[in-house]
Design a protein around this motif. Structure first.
Motif, short mmCIF file in Angstrom:
data_model
loop_
_atom_site.label_atom_id
_atom_site.label_comp_id
_atom_site.label_asym_id
_atom_site.label_seq_id
_atom_site.Cartn_x
_atom_site.Cartn_y
_atom_site.Cartn_z
N THR A 90 0.85 -1.19 0.00
CA THR A 90 0.00 0.00 0.00
C THR A 90 0.88 1.24 0.00
O THR A 90 1.81 1.36 0.81
CB THR A 90 -0.91 0.01 1.24
N ALA A 91 0.61 2.16 -0.90
CA ALA A 91 1.40 3.38 -0.96
C ALA A 91 1.30 4.14 0.35
O ALA A 91 0.21 4.33 0.89
CB ALA A 91 0.90 4.26 -2.12
N GLY A 92 2.44 4.56 0.86
CA GLY A 92 2.45 5.32 2.09
C GLY A 92 2.19 4.51 3.34
O GLY A 92 1.81 5.05 4.37
N SER A 93 2.41 3.19 3.28
CA SER A 93 2.20 2.34 4.46
C SER A 93 3.11 2.77 5.59
O SER A 93 4.28 3.11 5.38
CB SER A 93 2.49 0.87 4.11
N ALA A 94 2.57 2.75 6.80
CA ALA A 94 3.38 3.09 7.97
C ALA A 94 4.43 2.01 8.19
O ALA A 94 4.13 0.82 8.11
CB ALA A 94 2.49 3.22 9.20
N GLN A 95 5.66 2.42 8.42
CA GLN A 95 6.75 1.47 8.62
C GLN A 95 6.59 0.77 9.97
O GLN A 95 6.39 1.42 10.99
CB GLN A 95 8.10 2.18 8.55
N LYS A 96 6.68 -0.53 9.95
CA LYS A 96 6.61 -1.31 11.17
C LYS A 96 7.96 -1.93 11.47
O LYS A 96 8.92 -1.77 10.70
CB LYS A 96 5.53 -2.40 11.04
N ALA A 97 8.04 -2.67 12.56
CA ALA A 97 9.30 -3.33 12.94
C ALA A 97 9.63 -4.45 11.96
O ALA A 97 8.77 -4.94 11.22
CB ALA A 97 9.18 -3.87 14.36
N TRP A 98 10.88 -4.89 11.98
CA TRP A 98 11.38 -5.83 10.96
C TRP A 98 10.60 -7.13 10.91
O TRP A 98 10.46 -7.75 9.85
CB TRP A 98 12.87 -6.11 11.19
N TRP A 99 10.05 -7.58 12.06
CA TRP A 99 9.36 -8.87 12.06
C TRP A 99 8.07 -8.85 11.24
O TRP A 99 7.57 -9.89 10.85
CB TRP A 99 9.07 -9.33 13.49
N TRP A 100 7.54 -7.66 10.98
CA TRP A 100 6.35 -7.55 10.15
C TRP A 100 6.66 -7.74 8.66
O TRP A 100 5.74 -7.90 7.86
CB TRP A 100 5.69 -6.19 10.35
N TYR A 101 7.91 -7.72 8.31
CA TYR A 101 8.29 -7.83 6.90
C TYR A 101 8.97 -9.16 6.59
O TYR A 101 9.75 -9.27 5.65
CB TYR A 101 9.20 -6.65 6.53
N ARG A 102 8.63 -10.14 7.39
CA ARG A 102 9.07 -11.51 7.13
C ARG A 102 7.87 -12.43 7.25
O ARG A 102 6.93 -12.16 8.00
CB ARG A 102 10.19 -11.94 8.10
#
Length: 288
Positions: A266-278
């Motif tokens: 999603t454009a402009g998604s709020a950045q979360k901690a690294w574990w959310w991107y695995r």
């Protein structure tokens, strides 16, 4: 029913008492070695059974084995409650020996109806009941958490007389924060242990549950800041091990399936901690 109970408990037929719970009780054999009170119920479940054997009966099989034998002898499916939680789905065993989980609902009527509303495998006697994976079964599964347990044991070993050791004071407030932090660490570790064991025993895992646990990992950061330095250092030692295990068992989620909830970022998604991107590969919810 009496013949089936006599065979399962290995007692004489005359030592078995079977009676309608709402019927005449005068002719009951109250000294019977085995007894069964049945009640007729509404819904797609026909009978509720209350079965009892005296301590002197030597043959008393576990509930799963007993239910399978009863289903085979009576020629009908038998439901029995799970051990892990009354909130979870019941076990269901068919006369042919199929064992699966079944969602049993009880209505709020004055005379409640008991209805099997979903099963995890097709049951001949319930052809119209949907077949699906049941999330409540996954939630109630017992998963070992050796690292979280080791943290709790290590913290306990730090306590000396009066709750002090190595410059550490374990107050009631610190102990409560540590207890909560341990429970969140346990939930985080359970996720990795499931992945480590290919999501057994169910073989799948709901994506909503996955995101829920990632939220617990977020919460860990807050509890970590509330702990005294010595406790936080000890906690971080085990947290790092669970984090490493999670990283080892997951891949980069380049499509942001987890964080955004669909296959495209999603454009402009709020950045979360690294574990959310695995995420796991393959994704266990796709099996559901």
């Amino acid at each position: 029913m009496a013949e089936a109970l006599a065979a399962i408990f290995r007692v004489q037929l005359r030592e078995v008492d079977v009676a309608d719970a709402d019927g005449d009780q005068e002719d009951r054999n109250w000294d019977a070695l085995a007894s069964c009170e049945y009640s007729r119920v509404l819904g797609n479940v026909s009978l509720s059974l209350d079965i009892y054997a005296q301590d002197s009966v030597g043959q008393q099989p576990p509930e799963a084995e007993f239910s399978a034998a009863l289903a085979s002898m009576l020629g009908t499916s038998v439901l029995y409650p799970p051990q892990e939680s009354a909130m979870s789905a019941h076990w269901l065993v068919t006369p042919e020996g199929l064992t699966t989980r079944a969602r049993l609902s009880e209505s709020d009527d004055d005379e409640p109806a008991f209805t099997v509303t979903a099963v995890e495998a097709f049951v001949d006697g319930l052809p119209d009941v949907p077949v699906m994976n049941l999330p409540e079964v996954v939630r109630e599964q017992k998963i070992a958490t050796p690292l979280a347990d080791s943290f709790a044991e290590s913290l306990q070993s730090l306590k000396g007389a009066g709750g002090e050791a190595d410059g550490l004071t374990i107050t009631a407030e610190v102990a409560e924060v540590a207890r909560i932090a341990k429970s969140y660490l346990g939930a985080w570790e359970k996720l990795s242990r499931r992945a480590e064991n290919d999501w057994e025993p169910s073989g799948w895992y709901p994506v909503d549950f996955y995101r829920e646990v990632l939220g617990y990992r977020d919460d860990i950061e807050g509890y970590l800041r509330q702990l005294p330095e010595n406790v936080a250092t000890l906690y971080k030692r085990y947290l790092d091990k669970v984090d490493s295990l999670y990283q080892e068992l997951t891949v980069d989620d380049e499509e942001h399936v987890i964080v955004d909830g669909h296959d495209e970022p999603t454009a402009g998604s709020a950045q979360k901690a690294w574990w959310w991107y695995r995420r796991p590969e393959p994704m266990p919810w796709s099996r559901g």
